[in-house]
Scaffold this active site. Structure first.
Site, mmCIF file in Angstrom:
data_model
loop_
_atom_site.group_PDB
_atom_site.id
_atom_site.type_symbol
_atom_site.label_atom_id
_atom_site.label_comp_id
_atom_site.label_asym_id
_atom_site.label_seq_id
_atom_site.Cartn_x
_atom_site.Cartn_y
_atom_site.Cartn_z
ATOM 1 N N GLU A 104 -5.054 11.964 -14.020
ATOM 2 C CA GLU A 104 -3.788 12.268 -13.347
ATOM 3 C C GLU A 104 -3.056 10.993 -12.952
ATOM 4 O OE1 GLU A 104 -1.793 14.354 -9.390
ATOM 5 O OE2 GLU A 104 -3.974 14.275 -9.568
ATOM 6 N N ASP A 169 -9.795 1.468 1.071
ATOM 7 C CA ASP A 169 -8.499 0.958 1.523
ATOM 8 C C ASP A 169 -8.687 0.337 2.902
ATOM 9 O OD1 ASP A 169 -5.870 0.433 2.135
ATOM 10 O OD2 ASP A 169 -5.240 2.515 2.246
ATOM 11 N N ASP A 171 -6.466 -1.510 5.798
ATOM 12 C CA ASP A 171 -5.075 -1.697 6.195
ATOM 13 C C ASP A 171 -5.003 -2.484 7.497
ATOM 14 O OD1 ASP A 171 -2.337 -1.184 7.249
ATOM 15 O OD2 ASP A 171 -2.227 0.156 5.526
#
Length: 470
Positions: A104, A169, A171
């Site tokens: 995808e 991830d 951040d």
């Protein structure tokens, strides 16, 4: 409407229109979104794209990086983004497999419309669609049991995510409660050091504790970093297995604001002990105490920290010695903080020492976005996209070189297009990333993709050999 999901416009590549027609077409965002212009649908023959650059007098990095100009991103996608390496990395083979054809992709268009469940037969088809849609960025999801673009023709139970890279991830906003130089979306080389430490610790955990080898670190373009793990074992992990790894790593969850003490079990887990001894202790001294000078710069942090110390007599003395108005540096405060009260019992001294150690770990241990890693069907921004807020390229980096990485030196799309413009003036109208400042990042990415493909080839060869034995 911002955030709405729409089906992609129809049309396809063909013979190019003239440059003036191109500019007129691109000025109409509605035409760009709906794909109603036959001229727009015929723009994307590679021979013509090689000569495309935003046309302007006295070009500068700022003007060439104007993301409101549709030609900026289209030129970048056409001439600079490494499509073949992207394909090899995701496909893990030079010949298209389900790992790519059933993968995808999602696009965020210039008007914030969001297209999900896109899939492609190969790198060229993906490139042509990106050129046609000209998204502000695109994201990568899992490989599904069926091609995502055909999902409506499949039974709901027959369409499910099968494999994807294990991703993480980190951040900078998760460090807002402890960094003192910047807040929110802002970031500088000083607070980037928190990310540097997190990368070192997390990379070591992934390699030493789990045996992963193919880890790609990608700067997010503004204030964070992503890790993509392409090992066969990582791709095959279920949601439950991914969640288990997250729980293993995410020990700071719930303690990021420094209002609550993270009390670790003793003896420390070997992973935490290793991180503390090899990285966190020295990083705390250099980043929190010296560079950020957190407790002097932010008196509220000093009060919070003292609230986490169990030795209340010592805390009372420290509050008296270093009140909110004190200008004493953090390193001096920490020297006194480490000392337990003179009347403390051996057990109290032990608890005090553990609390001080927990405090250092709480400040510096990796803080990850857990939801990104838990689910197979999560999408993550692709490497080499352009961050819309900074114009910087999301470039891959090596964990072993993270100390020397400076986000301020990452090339912007404006810088890269200006380099192409200068090459064009010298007669080189077909130059690509190989002649720009993007080259070292693409070469690193290519080496990583080739290593991933070789690992997959060895795995396929071994599986065939085993099947022949039976």
């Amino acid at each position: 409407m911002p955030g709405m999901q729409v089906d992609p416009p129809a049309g396809g590549p063909g013979q190019s229109a003239c440059c003036h027609s191109l500019v007129r077409t691109l000025r109409d965002p509605l035409t760009l979104l709906l794909g109603r212009s036959s001229a727009l649908d015929k723009l994307f023959a590679d021979d013509d794209l090689k000569a495309m650059l935003p046309k302007m007098d006295n070009a500068t990095e700022e003007s060439m990086g104007d993301l409101s100009n549709p030609m900026v991103m289209r030129t970048y996608y056409s001439r600079l983004l490494p499509w073949k390496a992207m394909f090899l990395w995701l496909n893990q083979s030079y010949v298209p497999t389900r790992q790519f054809t059933h993968r995808e992709f999602a696009f965020t268009l210039q008007n914030e419309a969001y297209l999900r469940y896109q899939s492609f037969a190969g790198a060229d088809e993906l490139k042509q669609e990106v050129l046609r849609l000209n998204p502000s960025r695109f994201e990568i999801g899992p490989m599904y049991s069926g091609r995502p673009k055909d999902r409506k023709a499949l039974m709901k139970a027959a369409f499910r995510p099968m494999t994807r890279e294990l991703v993480f991830d980190i951040d900078m906003t998760d460090y807002d409660s402890v960094r003192t130089c910047c807040k929110d979306k802002k970031m500088c080389s000083r607070c980037w050091k928190f990310i540097t430490v997190a990368v070192k610790v997390l990379d070591e955990i992934l390699r030493s504790d789990f045996g992963f080898r193919h880890i790609l670190w990608v700067y997010s373009g503004r204030r964070g970093i992503h890790a993509w793990i392409s090992d066969p074992a990582a791709l095959q992990m279920t949601d439950e297995q991914r969640s288990a790894i997250v729980r293993y790593i995410d020990i700071v969850k719930g303690y990021t604001t420094m209002e609550k003490r993270m009390a670790l079990h003793r003896p420390l887990h070997p992973t935490v002990e290793r991180a503390y001894e090899t990285c966190l202790r020295s990083a705390f001294a250099n980043v929190v105490l010296k560079d950020q000078d957190c407790w002097k710069t932010d008196p509220h942090q000093w009060e919070q920290v003292l609230g986490l110390i169990p030795d209340k007599e010592n805390v009372a003395e420290l509050l008296k010695k270093f009140p909110a108005s004190s200008t004493a540096p953090s390193i001096d405060r920490f020297k006194d903080l480490r000392k337990a009260h003179t009347r403390a019992t051996p057990k109290q001294v032990e608890r005090h020492d553990q609390a001080v150690q927990d405090l250092q770990i709480q400040y510096m241990y990796p803080r990850i976005d857990t939801e990104v890693s838990r689910k197979l069907n999560h999408l993550l921004k692709a490497p080499f996209c352009i961050h819309p807020g900074t114009g910087k390229v999301c470039v891959p980096i090596l964990a072993s070189q993270i100390d020397s990485f400076d986000p301020d030196t990452v090339p912007t799309v404006g810088k890269l297009l200006l380099e192409l413009e200068e090459l064009s003036r010298r007669g080189d109208t077909a130059a690509d990333w190989g002649k720009t400042s993007l080259r070292p990042y693409v070469e690193l990415f290519e080496r990583h993709a080739e290593a991933v493909a070789k690992e997959k080839a060895r795995e396929v060869k071994a599986a065939k050999a085993m099947s022949m034995e039976f």
